[in-house]
Motif scaffolding. Structure first.
Motif, PDB file in Angstrom:
ATOM      1  N   ARG A 137      52.060  50.444  30.014  1.00 29.26           N
ATOM      2  CA  ARG A 137      51.628  51.714  30.596  1.00 29.26           C
ATOM      3  C   ARG A 137      50.138  51.992  30.437  1.00 29.26           C
ATOM      4  N   GLY A 138      49.440  51.277  29.547  1.00 29.70           N
ATOM      5  CA  GLY A 138      48.033  51.553  29.281  1.00 29.70           C
ATOM      6  C   GLY A 138      47.101  50.980  30.334  1.00 29.70           C
ATOM      7  N   TYR A 139      45.789  51.203  30.141  1.00 26.98           N
ATOM      8  CA  TYR A 139      44.797  50.737  31.104  1.00 26.98           C
ATOM      9  C   TYR A 139      44.794  49.217  31.233  1.00 26.98           C
ATOM     10  N   THR A 140      44.915  48.536  30.102  1.00 32.31           N
ATOM     11  CA  THR A 140      44.920  47.075  30.150  1.00 32.31           C
ATOM     12  C   THR A 140      46.106  46.561  30.946  1.00 32.31           C
ATOM     13  N   GLY A 141      47.275  47.150  30.688  1.00 29.85           N
ATOM     14  CA  GLY A 141      48.466  46.754  31.429  1.00 29.85           C
ATOM     15  C   GLY A 141      48.303  46.955  32.924  1.00 29.85           C
ATOM     16  N   GLN A 142      47.698  48.073  33.307  1.00 31.84           N
ATOM     17  CA  GLN A 142      47.500  48.359  34.723  1.00 31.84           C
ATOM     18  C   GLN A 142      46.585  47.323  35.377  1.00 31.84           C
ATOM     19  N   ASN A 143      45.522  46.948  34.689  1.00 34.58           N
ATOM     20  CA  ASN A 143      44.594  45.945  35.230  1.00 34.58           C
ATOM     21  C   ASN A 143      45.234  44.571  35.305  1.00 34.58           C
ATOM     22  N   LEU A 144      46.058  44.235  34.336  1.00 38.44           N
ATOM     23  CA  LEU A 144      46.733  42.940  34.368  1.00 38.44           C
ATOM     24  C   LEU A 144      47.742  42.891  35.506  1.00 38.44           C
ATOM     25  N   ILE A 145      48.442  43.990  35.738  1.00 41.39           N
ATOM     26  CA  ILE A 145      49.385  44.064  36.858  1.00 41.39           C
ATOM     27  C   ILE A 145      48.650  43.841  38.174  1.00 41.39           C
ATOM     28  N   SER A 146      47.476  44.446  38.320  1.00 43.93           N
ATOM     29  CA  SER A 146      46.695  44.285  39.548  1.00 43.93           C
ATOM     30  C   SER A 146      46.263  42.836  39.751  1.00 43.93           C
ATOM     31  N   LEU A 147      45.867  42.157  38.656  1.00 46.55           N
ATOM     32  CA  LEU A 147      45.453  40.758  38.761  1.00 46.55           C
ATOM     33  C   LEU A 147      46.637  39.863  39.111  1.00 46.55           C
ATOM     34  N   ILE A 148      47.783  40.102  38.488  1.00 46.80           N
ATOM     35  CA  ILE A 148      48.968  39.285  38.768  1.00 46.80           C
ATOM     36  C   ILE A 148      49.424  39.487  40.217  1.00 46.80           C
ATOM     37  N   ASP A 149      49.242  40.692  40.727  1.00 48.98           N
ATOM     38  CA  ASP A 149      49.635  40.989  42.108  1.00 48.98           C
ATOM     39  C   ASP A 149      48.881  40.101  43.097  1.00 48.98           C
ATOM     40  N   LYS A 150      47.688  39.682  42.734  1.00 49.95           N
ATOM     41  CA  LYS A 150      46.877  38.842  43.630  1.00 49.95           C
ATOM     42  C   LYS A 150      46.917  37.369  43.232  1.00 49.95           C
ATOM     43  N   HIS A 151      47.646  37.048  42.187  1.00 45.72           N
ATOM     44  CA  HIS A 151      47.704  35.666  41.704  1.00 45.72           C
ATOM     45  C   HIS A 151      48.641  34.843  42.585  1.00 45.72           C
ATOM     46  N   PRO A 152      48.243  33.626  42.968  1.00 49.18           N
ATOM     47  CA  PRO A 152      49.075  32.846  43.902  1.00 49.18           C
ATOM     48  C   PRO A 152      50.392  32.349  43.306  1.00 49.18           C
ATOM     49  N   TYR A 153      50.501  32.281  41.970  1.00 50.04           N
ATOM     50  CA  TYR A 153      51.693  31.668  41.379  1.00 50.04           C
ATOM     51  C   TYR A 153      52.461  32.575  40.422  1.00 50.04           C
ATOM     52  N   LEU A 154      51.852  33.634  39.930  1.00 52.41           N
ATOM     53  CA  LEU A 154      52.510  34.491  38.946  1.00 52.41           C
ATOM     54  C   LEU A 154      53.278  35.623  39.622  1.00 52.41           C
ATOM     55  N   GLU A 155      54.423  35.941  39.050  1.00 52.90           N
ATOM     56  CA  GLU A 155      55.237  37.070  39.510  1.00 52.90           C
ATOM     57  C   GLU A 155      55.708  37.870  38.300  1.00 52.90           C
ATOM     58  N   ILE A 156      55.724  39.161  38.437  1.00 48.67           N
ATOM     59  CA  ILE A 156      56.230  40.023  37.367  1.00 48.67           C
ATOM     60  C   ILE A 156      57.744  40.135  37.493  1.00 48.67           C
ATOM     61  N   SER A 157      58.447  39.841  36.425  1.00 53.26           N
ATOM     62  CA  SER A 157      59.908  39.945  36.449  1.00 53.26           C
ATOM     63  C   SER A 157      60.397  41.191  35.723  1.00 53.26           C
ATOM     64  N   HIS A 158      59.685  41.614  34.669  1.00 49.24           N
ATOM     65  CA  HIS A 158      60.101  42.779  33.892  1.00 49.24           C
ATOM     66  C   HIS A 158      58.867  43.515  33.372  1.00 49.24           C
ATOM     67  N   VAL A 159      58.935  44.836  33.371  1.00 50.14           N
ATOM     68  CA  VAL A 159      57.947  45.658  32.668  1.00 50.14           C
ATOM     69  C   VAL A 159      58.718  46.630  31.789  1.00 50.14           C
TER      70      VAL A 159
END
Length: 872
Positions: free
Chosen positions: A557-579
Motif C-alpha cells: 500500500r505504500g509509495y514504494t509498492g505503488q511505484n513497483l506496481i507501475s513498473l511491473i505493469d510495463k514489464h514484458p515478462y512479469l505479472e502480479i499474481s497477489h497483493v
C-alpha cells in the motif's frame, strides 16, 4: 564456552529428560523461533537422514503445529549444515546433567529492546529439552528510573554506588524485568521459574566506598537444580544477600561468572545489545580476544573503561579456573542459536589462548616434530609435490620470519628478499586455529611488522573470502589470485607484471580442509585499490529468460509498492499474481492494467499453500522494518521452495549468515545476486551514499560525513511531522542525527565508519547528499577523482558521473543516481561530492526490479526506462 570442543573431558551424567540424541526430536513439542529466520534454508542442504528427522518431527497434531514444528527443527538442522554436526552437538548437549548445559547472561537492554527475540530463542532451547541457566541485568532500566526521580547515577571503577534509595530502585527494576521475561516465556508455553533471591550469598565489597554493593562469597545451587528437575527454566537476578538478609547489588557479569565456576557449563554466553565488545576508537566489533597475548595491553586502551573493563577482568579471572580450551562468547540475541549449534559461533570470542611467538631461524623452533606437524597441513606437502625436508632446506637458504602460537595451530612464514615486496609464503592453520580466531591474531601481528605484503592463493581455497577481507587489492590469472596491502600505484603495477609472468611463486596454502569461510557471499569479485581498471562488475544487460513470472507483493500500500506496481505493469515478462494489505483487503489494485487484481490479506497458512503449489516466482516484502520474518519463515518452511524473496525493509541488510545477498548491483557482484534465493534491497539513503563514497575507499583517511536531505515521501504514508506538508513548509527538519539505521548500513557495507545526518524537506520525492570525505593529503586532484568515478561506473546505465553538482529537482521521477561536484579543498585533504537519487525509484522500486530481473535471468534493465539525467 567451547567453540571447538575438547569433549572427552566432559563427565557423562544421565539426563533426566531427552535422553536420546536424534530419535527424541520426532516426539518433542517445539515452538518456532522467529528471531532465527536468517538461518533458515531448505531441507536439501542437509543429509537425507537429517531431513527425515525434520519430516518426522513435523508430524505433530494440527496444521499450525505442523508448521511451527517443521520450521523450528529445519531451522536447527539446516543452520548446522551437516549430519555430523547435528549428531555431535545433540550428543554433546545431552551428555551432561541439564544444569551443566549453559549459563546465559542477558543484558538489561535486551529485555527492553529484544524481549520477543530473547523469549523465542529460549523457548526453542526449552522445547528441545535444553535448560540454560538464565541470569539477567537491569542497568538501563535502573538509570531511567533514577533519572525520572532526579537521582544522578554514580560510579567508581565501573561499579554503581548503591545507596538505600538506589537499592530501592534496583530491587524494583529487577523484580519488574524478571517478571517481564518470565511472563513472555510462559506465553510461549515455557515453564519458567523466577528466582530473585536465595542463590547468591555475599559480603560488602566496600561499604564505605560503594555502600550496598556485594562481593559474592557463596552460590546456593539448590533453587536452580530444583527448578530444572521440575522442568522449569531458572530465571535469576544478580541480587545477593548477607547472612543477616541485607540485599546487596552485584554486577550481573560477575554473578554469571560465579555461576559458571560452580556449574562448569558447556557454554558460557553473554547477550548484549551490541552483539559483542565494540572498539571505542574504531567503532568496529572485536571478533576475538586472546587474553594471554592481549590482556595487559587491552586494559591500557582508552576505550576500555567502566563496564567494559569490568567485564573483561571478570572473564579473564573466570577463564583462569577453567580448561585452556574454554572460552566466553559475547553475542547478539539473534546469534544465540548460531553460537550454540555451530562451530563458527558469533560475536566476540574471549579465550585464554596462547602467546604468539616469532622465529627467524629453524633453530628457534626448538621442537622439530611440532614444526613438521604444522607443515604437513600444506596440501603441496600432503600431495607429495613437496617434501617437508626440501622446504626446510629452502628456509635455511633464505631470510624469513615466522609467526605462530605456542602449539602451532597456526603457522605463517614470510619470505624477505631485498628490493621486493615481502611475500607471505605459507599460512597454515588447523580447524581449531580458524574457529578460535588465531588466524586473525597472526595476521594482525603481520600487519604490525610489515607495512606492505603480498601473497598468492588458489582461487578454490575455501578461505578465499577471508583473504579478500585482509587485502587492499587483488589480481587473478590462471586459477590463482595475488593479494596485497600497503603498496603504491607503481608497486602494484610491477607486482602484477611479475605475477603475470609467473615469477611470484606458487600459491600459499591455508589448509583448505577447514572450510570456515567458504560461504558464497565471500567469493567477491577481484579488485584493485590503486590501479585504475575498467568496471570490475559490468552490468548483465542481456538476459536469456523470456518466460513469464508471477510476483506477489506483501504490504503493497505504500509509495514504494505503488511505484513497483507501475513498473511491473510495463514489464514484458512479469505479472502480479497477489497483493496483500490488511487495510486495503477487498479493494481493486490501482495502476495495474494487465489483470483485475484485488487486495487480499495473506496469512502464514496462505503463503505456505501458495509456495507449495508453486503459484509465486518472486515474493516482494514491502513491509515496515521488523515485520516480515514470519512470512519468510513460512516460505522457507516449504521443502520444495523454488521462489525468490526480495525484502525492501532493513530486516536482513545486516545478515552475516550468507543466506541473504545485499542487492546493490552497481557495487555487489551481479552473478552472486543472480544466483541468490533471498535478496535484501538496500535503503535509499544508503544506496546513494555508497555509490558516492565507494570508489574512493582506498584514499579515505578519516570519517566521511553525509548530509542527507529527502523529500517527505521517504517518511511513508503514516502521518507524522516528517510528512506533514504544513509543518515542512519553508522548513528543514533534522532527525535521527546519530546511529540511524542507514548510517549503520552504509558503514557496514563499505567497511568503514561513516557519519550520516538525515533531514526532511518540503518536496515530495528525491534525495540530495552532500558528502565530505577526508582523503590522503595531495593524493588526488578533482580531475583525477572524476576519472576514478567515470572508470568505476563505466557501462552503468543508472549512474551518471557529472562535473557539476547535481540538483534534486533533476532526479525526481528518474530511475538513476547522479554523482558529481568532486570539489577538493586548498589543502588537498578533503573532497566534497554531491549525489542525488529518487528515494522511491532507484532508492527502492527500480532497484528492486533490477534485483528481480537478475534473479530470474532477465535483462538487468528490463522494464526500467533508461534516462540520462545529466551528461558528464
Amino acid at each position: 564456552m567451547l567453540r571447538q570442543v575438547s569433549r572427552s573431558s566432559i563427565p557423562v551424567i544421565k539426563r533426566i529428560t531427552n535422553k536420546s540424541t536424534l530419535a527424541t526430536l520426532s516426539s518433542v513439542k517445539v515452538l518456532s523461533c522467529t528471531s532465527q529466520s536468517r538461518y533458515l534454508s531448505t531441507a536439501s542442504k542437509t543429509t537425507a537422514s537429517v531431513a527425515n528427522v525434520a519430516a518426522t518431527a513435523s508430524n505433530v497434531t494440527g496444521a499450525a503445529r505442523n508448521y511451527s514444528t517443521r520450521s523450528t527443527v529445519v531451522q536447527l538442522l539446516n543452520n548446522i549444515g551437516s549430519k555430523r554436526e547435528v549428531e555431535q552437538y545433540l550428543k554433546y548437549f545431552t551428555s551432561v546433567s541439564q544444569q551443566q548445559f549453559a549459563v546465559i547472561k542477558v543484558g538489561g537492554a535486551i529485555i527492553t529492546q529484544q524481549l520477543p527475540e530473547l523469549a523465542s530463542c529460549l523457548a526453542f532451547l526449552y522445547h528441545v529439552g535444553l535448560y540454560p541457566i538464565v541470569l539477567h541485568g537491569t542497568g538501563p532500566q535502573i538509570n531511567e528510573l533514577l533519572e525520572n526521580e532526579g537521582v544522578e547515577p554514580e560510579y567508581i571503577d565501573g561499579i554503581r554506588i548503591t545507596n538505600p534509595k538506589t537499592m530501592e530502585v534496583v530491587r524494583k527494576c529487577f523484580l519488574e524485568q524478571n517478571l517481564r521475561l518470565v511472563t513472555a516465556l510462559e506465553k510461549m508455553g515455557v515453564h519458567a521459574r523466577p528466582i530473585t533471591a536465595g542463590v547468591f550469598g555475599a559480603e560488602y565489597l566496600d561499604q564505605d566506598k560503594y555502600q550496598l554493593v556485594g562481593r559474592i562469597n557463596s552460590v546456593n545451587k539448590s533453587p536452580i537444580e530444583a527448578a530444572i528437575e521440575s522442568g522449569y527454566l531458572p530465571i535469576l537476578t544478580s541480587l545477593a544477600e548477607t547472612p543477616s538478609g541485607q540485599l546487596l547489588n552485584v554486577n550481573a557479569d560477575v554473578a554469571a561468572g560465579e555461576l559458571a565456576r560452580v556449574f562448569e557449563p558447556l557454554k558460557i554466553v553473554y547477550l548484549n545489545e551490541k552483539g559483542g565488545i565494540i572498539n571505542g576508537n574504531t567503532g568496529e566489533k572485536v571478533s576475538s580476544i586472546n587474553l594471554d597475548e592481549e590482556y595487559e595491553d587491552l586494559l591500557k586502551e582508552s576505550w576500555v573503561k567502566y563496564g567494559t573493563k569490568l567485564k573483561i577482568k571478570e572473564i579473564h579471572d573466570l577463564l583462569q579456573h577453567l580448561p585452556r580450551s574454554s572460552s566466553v562468547a559475547i553475542i547478539d540475541v539473534n546469534d544465540l542459536q548460531k553460537e550454540l549449534f555451530t562451530d563458527s559461533g558469533a560475536g566476540t570470542l574471549i579465550r585464554r589462548g596462547y602467546k604468539l611467538i616469532n622465529r627467524n631461524s629453524l633453530e628457534e623452533f626448538g621442537n622439530p616434530d611440532l614444526l613438521r606437524s604444522a607443515l604437513l597441513r600444506d596440501p603441496e606437502i600432503k600431495s607429495g609435490k613437496l617434501s617437508v625436508a626440501s622446504y626446510l632446506k629452502l628456509l635455511e637458504s633464505v631470510k624469513f620470519k615466522s609467526y605462530g602460537d605456542e602449539p602451532l595451530e597456526v603457522l605463517a612464514i614470510v619470505l624477505e628478499e631485498d628490493g621486493k615486496v615481502p611475500k607471505l609464503d605459507k599460512f597454515l592453520s588447523s580447524k581449531t586455529g580458524w574457529l578460535n580466531n588465531v588466524t586473525d591474531n597472526i595476521f594482525n601481528a603481520l600487519k604490525k611488522d610489515y607495512q606492505s605484503l603480498c601473497w598468492v592463493v588458489n582461487e578454490n581455497d575455501s578461505n578465499l573470502g577471508w583473504y579478500f577481507s585482509k587485502s587492499d587489492g587483488s589480481f587473478a590469472k590462471n586459477g590463482e589470485i595475488i593479494f596485497w596491502y600497503g603498496l603504491k600505484t607503481d608497486e602494484v603495477s610491477q607486482l602484477i607484471k611479475t605475477f603475470d609472468s609467473g615469477s611470484v611463486g606458487s600459491s600459499l596454502s591455508s589448509s583448505s580442509e577447514s572450510g570456515v569461510f567458504s560461504s558464497s557471499t565471500q567469493k567477491r569479485g577481484f579488485h584493485s585499490s590503486t590501479v585504475r581498471f575498467s568496471n570490475p562488475n559490468p552490468p548483465l544487460i542481456k538476459g536469456t529468460n523470456t518466460k513469464k513470472a508471477k510476483v506477489a507483493l506483501i504490504g503493497a500500500r505504500g509509495y514504494t509498492g505503488q511505484n513497483l506496481i507501475s513498473l511491473i505493469d510495463k514489464h514484458p515478462y512479469l505479472e502480479i499474481s497477489h497483493v496483500s494489505s490488511r487495510e486495503l483487503k477487498g479493494q481493486k489494485l490501482q495502476g495495474y492494467n494487465k489483470d483485475n487484481i484485488v487486495y487480499s490479506n495473506l496469512q502464514v497458512e496462505d503463503i505456505i499453500k501458495l509456495e507449495e503449489n508453486g503459484d509465486v516466482d518472486v515474493w516482494v516484502m514491502a513491509l515496515p522494518n521488523g515485520v516480515c520474518k514470519p512470512f519468510v519463515n513460512a516460505i522457507e518452511s516449504v521443502s520444495n521452495s523454488n521462489s525468490k524473496i526480495i525484502d525492501l525493509s532493513a530486516d536482513y541488510r545486516f545478515d552475516t549468515t550468507g543466506e541473504w545477498i545485499y542487492g546493490l548491483p552497481e557495487l555487489n557482484d551481479r552473478a552472486t545476486i543472480a544466483q541468490a534465493k533471498k535478496i535484501s534491497n538496500p535503503g535509499c539513503y544508503a544506496t546513494a551514499a555508497q555509490v558516492a563514497i565507494s570508489p574512493l575507499k582506498d584514499y579515505i583517511v578519516g570519517t566521511p560525513s553525509v548530509f542527507g536531505v529527502s523529500g517527505y515521501s521517504g517518511a511513508g504514508t503514516k502521518p507524522s511531522p516528517k510528512n506533514d506538508i504544513k509543518f515542512l513548509s519553508n522548513n528543514l527538519v533534522p532527525y535521527s542525527l546519530t546511529d540511524h539505521v542507514h548510517e549503520r548500513e552504509i558503514s557496514s557495507q563499505l567497511g568503514l565508519d561513516v557519519a550520516f545526518m538525515p533531514h526532511v524537506a518540503q518536496w515530495f520525492q528525491g534525495i540530495s547528499h552532500t558528502i565530505s570525505i577526508p582523503i590522503k593529503q595531495g593524493s588526488l586532484t578533482s580531475r583525477e577523482i572524476r576519472n576514478i568515478y567515470q572508470d568505476r561506473y563505466q557501462g552503468e546505465k543508472l549512474i551518471t558521473v557529472s562535473g557539476e553538482a547535481p540538483v534534486v529537482k533533476d532526479i525526481s521521477g528518474k530511475h538513476g543516481i547522479v554523482v558529481g561536484a568532486f570539489a577538493v579543498n586548498s589543502k588537498e585533504n578533503r573532497v566534497v561530492i554531491v549525489a542525488t537519487i529518487d528515494n522511491l525509484l532507484k532508492g527502492a522500486a527500480t532497484q528492486c526490479l533490477q534485483n528481480i530481473n537478475l534473479s530470474l535471468g532477465y535483462g538487468e534493465y528490463e522494464g526500467i526506462p533508461i534516462e540520462v539525467v545529466i551528461r558528464g
